[in-house]
Design an enzyme around this catalytic site. Sequence first.
Site, mmCIF file in Angstrom:
data_model
loop_
_atom_site.group_PDB
_atom_site.id
_atom_site.type_symbol
_atom_site.label_atom_id
_atom_site.label_comp_id
_atom_site.label_asym_id
_atom_site.label_seq_id
_atom_site.Cartn_x
_atom_site.Cartn_y
_atom_site.Cartn_z
ATOM 1 N N GLY A 12 -5.112 5.386 6.188
ATOM 2 C CA GLY A 12 -4.633 4.178 5.171
ATOM 3 C C GLY A 12 -5.527 3.359 5.105
ATOM 4 N N ALA A 13 -6.948 3.390 5.173
ATOM 5 C CA ALA A 13 -8.042 2.487 5.321
ATOM 6 C C ALA A 13 -8.662 1.775 4.007
ATOM 7 C CB ALA A 13 -9.051 3.163 6.428
ATOM 8 N N TYR A 207 12.788 3.998 5.795
ATOM 9 C CA TYR A 207 11.792 3.377 6.497
ATOM 10 C C TYR A 207 12.003 2.864 7.817
ATOM 11 C CZ TYR A 207 7.804 -0.158 6.407
ATOM 12 O OH TYR A 207 6.739 -0.856 6.881
ATOM 13 N N ALA A 209 14.091 4.224 9.765
ATOM 14 C CA ALA A 209 14.188 5.540 10.815
ATOM 15 C C ALA A 209 12.732 5.743 11.107
ATOM 16 C CB ALA A 209 14.803 6.626 9.927
HETATM 17 P P1 NAD Z 1 -0.761 -0.633 1.509
HETATM 18 O O1 NAD Z 1 0.128 -0.139 0.499
HETATM 19 O O2 NAD Z 1 -1.214 -1.957 1.259
HETATM 20 O O3 NAD Z 1 -1.702 0.176 2.339
HETATM 21 C C1 NAD Z 1 -1.382 1.772 2.651
HETATM 22 C C2 NAD Z 1 -2.479 2.450 2.555
HETATM 23 O O4 NAD Z 1 -2.092 3.868 2.880
HETATM 24 C C3 NAD Z 1 -3.034 2.748 1.186
HETATM 25 O O5 NAD Z 1 -4.609 2.596 1.124
HETATM 26 C C4 NAD Z 1 -2.723 4.125 0.750
HETATM 27 O O6 NAD Z 1 -3.426 4.742 -0.168
HETATM 28 C C5 NAD Z 1 -2.562 4.892 2.086
HETATM 29 N N1 NAD Z 1 -1.752 6.099 2.013
HETATM 30 C C6 NAD Z 1 -0.422 6.119 1.601
HETATM 31 N N2 NAD Z 1 -0.101 7.480 1.605
HETATM 32 C C7 NAD Z 1 -1.186 8.271 2.173
HETATM 33 C C8 NAD Z 1 -0.969 9.386 2.753
HETATM 34 N N3 NAD Z 1 -0.126 10.399 2.217
HETATM 35 N N4 NAD Z 1 -2.446 9.866 3.168
HETATM 36 C C9 NAD Z 1 -3.288 8.821 3.279
HETATM 37 N N5 NAD Z 1 -3.276 7.654 3.219
HETATM 38 C C10 NAD Z 1 -2.104 7.103 2.551
HETATM 39 O O7 NAD Z 1 0.316 -0.715 2.767
HETATM 40 P P2 NAD Z 1 0.064 -1.993 4.216
HETATM 41 O O8 NAD Z 1 1.126 -2.962 4.270
HETATM 42 O O9 NAD Z 1 -1.308 -1.875 4.513
HETATM 43 O O10 NAD Z 1 0.696 -0.709 5.319
HETATM 44 C C11 NAD Z 1 -0.088 0.007 6.240
HETATM 45 C C12 NAD Z 1 0.838 0.184 7.505
HETATM 46 O O11 NAD Z 1 1.435 -1.033 7.949
HETATM 47 C C13 NAD Z 1 2.053 1.156 6.828
HETATM 48 O O12 NAD Z 1 2.446 2.092 7.912
HETATM 49 C C14 NAD Z 1 3.449 -0.152 7.038
HETATM 50 O O13 NAD Z 1 4.546 0.718 6.965
HETATM 51 C C15 NAD Z 1 2.893 -0.850 8.065
HETATM 52 N N6 NAD Z 1 3.677 -2.377 7.890
HETATM 53 C C16 NAD Z 1 3.539 -2.841 6.529
HETATM 54 C C17 NAD Z 1 4.116 -4.183 6.736
HETATM 55 C C18 NAD Z 1 4.085 -5.008 5.261
HETATM 56 O O14 NAD Z 1 4.811 -5.871 5.206
HETATM 57 N N7 NAD Z 1 2.929 -4.983 4.421
HETATM 58 C C19 NAD Z 1 4.943 -4.565 7.721
HETATM 59 C C20 NAD Z 1 4.854 -3.874 8.695
HETATM 60 C C21 NAD Z 1 4.347 -2.672 8.795
#
Ligand code: NAD
Length: 321
Positions: A12-13, A207, A209
């Site tokens: 997810g980079a 989510y 879970a």
């Molecule tokens: P984001 O949507 O900005 O980025 C997520 C990235 O994951 C994207 O680049 C997407 O293309 C990639 N991705 C999605 N499905 C994929 C798959 N099947 N295979 C490979 N890549 C995939 O979201 P974010 O906020 O940067 O989230 C990153 C992590 O942080 C997640 O696990 C999210 O649950 C967690 N998180 C986010 C928040 C928030 O408020 N944004 C809070 C707590 C935890």
Amino acid sequence: MEVEGKVALVTGAAQGIGKAIIRELLENGASVSLIDIAVEKGEEYKTLLDEEFGEGKAIFIVCDVTNQDQLTDAFQQTVDHFGKLNIVVNNAGINNEKNWEKTINVNLNGMIRGTYLALKHMRKDEGGEGGLIVNMSSLAAHTCTSGLFSRSHFIQRNLAPAPPPLIATQSGSRACTKLSQPNQQDRERERAAHVPGLMPAAHQPVYTATKSGIIGFTRAIAAASEVGQYGVRINTIAPGFVNTALLQSIEHEENMGEYYKYEANIKEMMNHYGILEPLIVAKGVIELAENDTLNGAVMKITVSAGIHYEEYGPQYQAKIC
Ligand code: NAD
């Protein structure tokens, strides 16, 4: 572990938190493998990183973490390219209550897949060099600690209108845009009121879970690593709201399904607790790398308290036999 000279793989980079983690790792002297399903964003970011950090420090591999073969190949390509693997951040995640099976597949199954692949390459007892795995959870997670949260506390924080912001003022017209940083006095007031902790999110049951599962899996496998002397530390990060595209998912019925009606409640919570910038989560990864004593830790990150850790009483420690 010093980050300098290490090789890190981050899922997810291509955007959001993963993107910030990649930059922080590079700035600390690591080489990085960007894993993401988003081809264009990943390629663009890799090109930018080549310009900034010089060619050869970053590679981008298109990969869906729900696909075992693709993820296995992505790990192998990383090791073939850089010759080793020291840090893995299982960060890819989505928020989709409507297509909830996909959410489990990406968030939980993808993280378990990534952890097992990382162990395969890094376990000292199987010829590897050891290393660090970080699994991205969220404050939206259930965990057993001291049982401090009562049911009414849970309902008040999830469903009742949130009280006025204690620590931040809103700027801009959208509810989930930037909030100003709290000063020291604000921080103390917020701490005294209460610092948000790990807590199930009423409007995101699946989510929640997945993120609870990540904490449970990580703490259990960390204990297994200790007993089995894998030489791999496995920790999790649980941030509050972070300023990324994922926050916008609450604005869409196709993401939230029947919980779409809680959009205003969630935005009030964002307003009340504030929104972190991705950089602090990236700094959390560096802290987990540099602190060799941490294994099975749950790092929480909030606007009011910054980086801190969940404390588990003796009855909640992973069982080591
Ligand atoms: P984001 O949507 O900005 O980025 C997520 C990235 O994951 C994207 O680049 C997407 O293309 C990639 N991705 C999605 N499905 C994929 C798959 N099947 N295979 C490979 N890549 C995939 O979201 P974010 O906020 O940067 O989230 C990153 C992590 O942080 C997640 O696990 C999210 O649950 C967690 N998180 C986010 C928040 C928030 O408020 N944004 C809070 C707590 C935890």
